[in-house]
Motif scaffolding. Structure first.
Motif, PDB file in Angstrom:
ATOM      1  N   VAL A   1       0.837  -0.978  -0.113  1.00 20.40           N
ATOM      2  CA  VAL A   1       0.021   0.127  -0.016  1.00 20.40           C
ATOM      3  C   VAL A   1       0.869   1.183   0.002  1.00 20.40           C
ATOM      4  N   HIS A   2       2.192   1.146   0.365  1.00 21.92           N
ATOM      5  CA  HIS A   2       3.096   2.235   0.394  1.00 21.92           C
ATOM      6  C   HIS A   2       3.611   2.486  -1.176  1.00 21.92           C
ATOM      7  N   SER A   3       3.183   1.832  -2.173  1.00 20.21           N
ATOM      8  CA  SER A   3       4.030   1.906  -3.436  1.00 20.21           C
ATOM      9  C   SER A   3       4.175   3.163  -3.881  1.00 20.21           C
ATOM     10  N   ALA A   4       3.222   4.015  -3.839  1.00 22.78           N
ATOM     11  CA  ALA A   4       3.193   5.346  -4.553  1.00 22.78           C
ATOM     12  C   ALA A   4       4.426   6.380  -3.733  1.00 22.78           C
ATOM     13  N   ARG A   5       4.548   6.198  -2.599  1.00 28.62           N
ATOM     14  CA  ARG A   5       5.439   6.942  -1.826  1.00 28.62           C
ATOM     15  C   ARG A   5       6.581   6.120  -1.081  1.00 28.62           C
ATOM     16  N   PHE A   6       6.890   4.934  -2.084  1.00 27.49           N
ATOM     17  CA  PHE A   6       8.032   4.226  -1.332  1.00 27.49           C
ATOM     18  C   PHE A   6       9.357   4.846  -1.047  1.00 27.49           C
ATOM     19  N   ALA A   7       9.662   5.584  -1.922  1.00 26.61           N
ATOM     20  CA  ALA A   7      11.098   6.323  -1.646  1.00 26.61           C
ATOM     21  C   ALA A   7      10.891   7.219  -0.499  1.00 26.61           C
ATOM     22  N   ALA A   8       9.809   8.065  -0.497  1.00 27.72           N
ATOM     23  CA  ALA A   8       9.508   8.854   0.692  1.00 27.72           C
ATOM     24  C   ALA A   8       9.463   8.624   1.936  1.00 27.72           C
ATOM     25  N   LEU A   9       9.097   7.079   2.252  1.00 26.90           N
ATOM     26  CA  LEU A   9       9.300   6.508   3.705  1.00 26.90           C
ATOM     27  C   LEU A   9      10.614   6.571   4.256  1.00 26.90           C
ATOM     28  N   ASP A  10      11.619   6.689   3.585  1.00 33.16           N
ATOM     29  CA  ASP A  10      12.970   6.741   4.135  1.00 33.16           C
ATOM     30  C   ASP A  10      13.166   8.467   4.381  1.00 33.16           C
ATOM     31  N   THR A  11      12.636   9.455   3.849  1.00 33.63           N
ATOM     32  CA  THR A  11      13.069  10.526   3.987  1.00 33.63           C
ATOM     33  C   THR A  11      11.877  11.559   4.527  1.00 33.63           C
ATOM     34  N   GLY A  12      10.629  11.120   4.626  1.00 31.92           N
ATOM     35  CA  GLY A  12       9.629  11.566   5.349  1.00 31.92           C
ATOM     36  C   GLY A  12       9.218  12.742   4.432  1.00 31.92           C
ATOM     37  N   ALA A  13       9.378  12.909   3.203  1.00 36.65           N
ATOM     38  CA  ALA A  13       9.105  14.086   2.294  1.00 36.65           C
ATOM     39  C   ALA A  13       7.499  13.791   1.949  1.00 36.65           C
ATOM     40  N   PRO A  14       6.765  14.842   1.968  1.00 33.87           N
ATOM     41  CA  PRO A  14       5.459  14.849   1.824  1.00 33.87           C
ATOM     42  C   PRO A  14       4.808  14.301   0.383  1.00 33.87           C
ATOM     43  N   GLY A  15       3.813  13.686   0.246  1.00 34.32           N
ATOM     44  CA  GLY A  15       3.460  13.391  -0.986  1.00 34.32           C
ATOM     45  C   GLY A  15       3.930  12.189  -1.703  1.00 34.32           C
ATOM     46  N   ASN A  16       3.543  11.849  -2.888  1.00 35.98           N
ATOM     47  CA  ASN A  16       4.116  10.553  -3.574  1.00 35.98           C
ATOM     48  C   ASN A  16       5.431  10.882  -4.211  1.00 35.98           C
ATOM     49  N   SER A  17       6.304   9.806  -4.079  1.00 32.42           N
ATOM     50  CA  SER A  17       7.655   9.763  -4.556  1.00 32.42           C
ATOM     51  C   SER A  17       7.600   9.829  -6.244  1.00 32.42           C
ATOM     52  N   GLY A  18       8.703  10.298  -6.976  1.00 35.22           N
ATOM     53  CA  GLY A  18       8.852  10.180  -8.296  1.00 35.22           C
ATOM     54  C   GLY A  18       8.923   8.808  -8.719  1.00 35.22           C
ATOM     55  N   ASP A  19       8.715   8.359  -9.915  1.00 35.97           N
ATOM     56  CA  ASP A  19       8.632   6.960 -10.312  1.00 35.97           C
ATOM     57  C   ASP A  19      10.007   6.409 -10.277  1.00 35.97           C
ATOM     58  N   ALA A  20      11.110   7.318 -10.938  1.00 37.44           N
ATOM     59  CA  ALA A  20      12.402   6.978 -10.799  1.00 37.44           C
ATOM     60  C   ALA A  20      13.119   6.628  -9.523  1.00 37.44           C
ATOM     61  N   GLU A  21      12.524   7.302  -8.504  1.00 41.08           N
ATOM     62  CA  GLU A  21      13.047   7.227  -7.210  1.00 41.08           C
ATOM     63  C   GLU A  21      12.662   5.977  -6.465  1.00 41.08           C
ATOM     64  N   ASN A  22      11.472   5.718  -6.715  1.00 43.54           N
ATOM     65  CA  ASN A  22      10.778   4.402  -6.181  1.00 43.54           C
ATOM     66  C   ASN A  22      11.544   3.194  -6.854  1.00 43.54           C
TER      67      ASN A  22
END
Ligand code: ITT
Length: 229
Positions: free
Chosen positions: A83-104
């Motif tokens: 369920v965290h697929s859209a903001r997978f990369a942001a889970l590490d940084t705490g950045a708000p919103g979804n992460s970019g596809d390339a980062e994920n």
């Protein structure tokens, strides 16, 4: 008929539009979607988040509203990102919103660096929630699920699609979702399989004849549906 699609993801909207067009269903974004604050996806499951989105956006719609919650489940990662697929990369940084596809995709490849081919199994899961809003209010939300099994490659391949498509090779294919292109992906994807259940529920007939390789929802019923209320 017309269905209002409650998604901010242009990749999902593109797939819904193409699939709907093959069956005479007009898929439109929820009116004024860009100005509606997105709901917080607080659910622990795809089902919970799909219902949450459909019921939230049903306040802004008159007619059918369709929400999609989906993601990638990687066996070697215990089902993450899920369920965290859209903001997978942001889970590490705490950045708000979804992460970019390339980062994920980069995070996923890094986590799987030591995982050999046979253990790189994964699946895409899609849960659709459909609610009809009439003069007497919103009806019970219906759920439809679709799954597509596959494995993850060692590097991104292909340019079509969105999200994790360049890394995902559906079972039996030597080409990633991003190499297959939209029409072929729409034949076998998790979203297409969930849409087949929805189409059955809405009693939308399959097209009379669809030559191989043409876009459209699959003839075969692939999803399950159940009432949530
Ligand atoms: P909405 O909630 O507004 O619909 P979203 O992108 O945030 O948009 P989700 O919360 O359902 O949607 O997250 C789904 C993520 O899973 C998506 O952002 C992709 O990273 C991934 N995903 C889902 N379906 C996919 C597909 O068909 N191909 C590639 N990646 C997909």
């Amino acid at each position: 008929m017309r269905v209002y699609c409650a998604t901010s993801n242009p990749g999902k909207l593109r797939e819904f539009r193409l699939a709907g067009a093959a069956h005479g269903i007009e898929v439109e974004p929820v009116p004024g979607l860009a100005d509606i604050p997105a709901p917080h996806e607080t659910g622990n499951t795809f089902e919970e988040n799909a219902v949450l989105k459909a019921e939230y956006y049903s306040r802004f719609v008159d007619g059918w509203v369709l929400a999609d919650d989906s993601g990638l489940e990687v066996d070697a990662l215990g089902g993450a990102p899920g369920v965290h697929s859209a903001r997978f990369a942001a889970l590490d940084t705490g950045a708000p919103g979804n992460s970019g596809d390339a980062e994920n995709n980069a995070k996923l490849l890094a986590l799987l660096a030591d995982v050999p081919g046979p253990r790189r199994t994964a699946r895409f899961r899609c849960v659709l929630a459909l609610t009809e809003v009439t003069a007497s209010g919103a009806g019970a939300t219906k759920l439809f699920e679709g799954v597509c099994e596959g494995r993850l490659g060692l590097a991104p391949q292909g340019r079509a699609g969105f999200g994790y498509d360049p890394l995902f090779f559906p079972t039996g294919s030597e080409r990633s979702f991003a190499q297959l292109g939209q029409a072929e992906k729409n034949e076998i994807s998790h979203r297409a399989r969930a849409l087949a259940g929805l189409r059955h529920f809405l009693q939308v007939p399959p097209p009379p004849h669809r030559p191989p390789g043409r876009p459209g929802w699959p003839r075969r019923k692939g999803g399950v549906s159940r009432r949530t209320a």
